[in-house]
Motif scaffolding. Structure first.
Motif, PDB file in Angstrom:
ATOM      1  N   UNK A 256      -9.078  13.728  15.920  1.00 33.48           N
ATOM      2  CA  UNK A 256      -9.269  13.449  14.500  1.00 33.48           C
ATOM      3  C   UNK A 256      -8.181  14.185  13.723  1.00 33.48           C
ATOM      4  N   UNK A 257      -7.271  13.431  13.138  1.00 31.68           N
ATOM      5  CA  UNK A 257      -6.128  14.060  12.486  1.00 31.68           C
ATOM      6  C   UNK A 257      -6.518  14.832  11.236  1.00 31.68           C
ATOM      7  N   UNK A 258      -7.705  14.618  10.699  1.00 30.09           N
ATOM      8  CA  UNK A 258      -8.149  15.364   9.528  1.00 30.09           C
ATOM      9  C   UNK A 258      -8.654  16.757   9.915  1.00 30.09           C
ATOM     10  N   UNK A 259      -8.975  16.968  11.190  1.00 29.22           N
ATOM     11  CA  UNK A 259      -9.441  18.273  11.642  1.00 29.22           C
ATOM     12  C   UNK A 259      -8.301  19.170  12.111  1.00 29.22           C
ATOM     13  N   UNK A 260      -7.088  18.611  12.247  1.00 29.92           N
ATOM     14  CA  UNK A 260      -5.944  19.383  12.687  1.00 29.92           C
ATOM     15  C   UNK A 260      -5.372  20.118  11.487  1.00 29.92           C
ATOM     16  N   UNK A 261      -5.213  21.426  11.618  1.00 26.13           N
ATOM     17  CA  UNK A 261      -4.683  22.219  10.516  1.00 26.13           C
ATOM     18  C   UNK A 261      -3.169  22.359  10.679  1.00 26.13           C
ATOM     19  N   UNK A 262      -2.442  21.948   9.643  1.00 27.71           N
ATOM     20  CA  UNK A 262      -0.988  22.033   9.642  1.00 27.71           C
ATOM     21  C   UNK A 262      -0.595  23.184   8.735  1.00 27.71           C
TER      22      UNK A 262
END
Length: 52
Positions: A42-48
Motif C-alpha cells: 500500500x503506497x499510502x503506508x510507505x513513509x517517504x
C-alpha cells in the motif's frame, strides 16, 4: 563371509537407504507456495522522507 564383513555391508546398505529417502525433494509446487505473495504494497503506508 565373516560376521564383521556382513555387519559392515548391512550397515552400508542401511545408511545408503536412509540418505536416499531423507534427501529426496518434495514437490516443487510445495516449495514455491512459501514464496508466493498475493498482497501488494500500500503506497499510502510507505513513509517517504522530506528530502527524498
Amino acid at each position: 563371509m565373516k560376521p564383521s564383513k556382513l555387519i559392515t555391508c548391512t550397515f552400508a546398505i542401511a545408511l545408503l537407504g536412509l540418505t536416499t529417502v531423507s534427501c529426496s525433494k518434495s514437490a516443487v509446487a510445495d516449495e514455491d507456495s512459501l514464496y508466493e505473495q498475493h498482497e501488494g504494497v500500500d503506497r499510502y503506508k510507505v513513509q517517504v522522507p522530506e528530502n527524498g
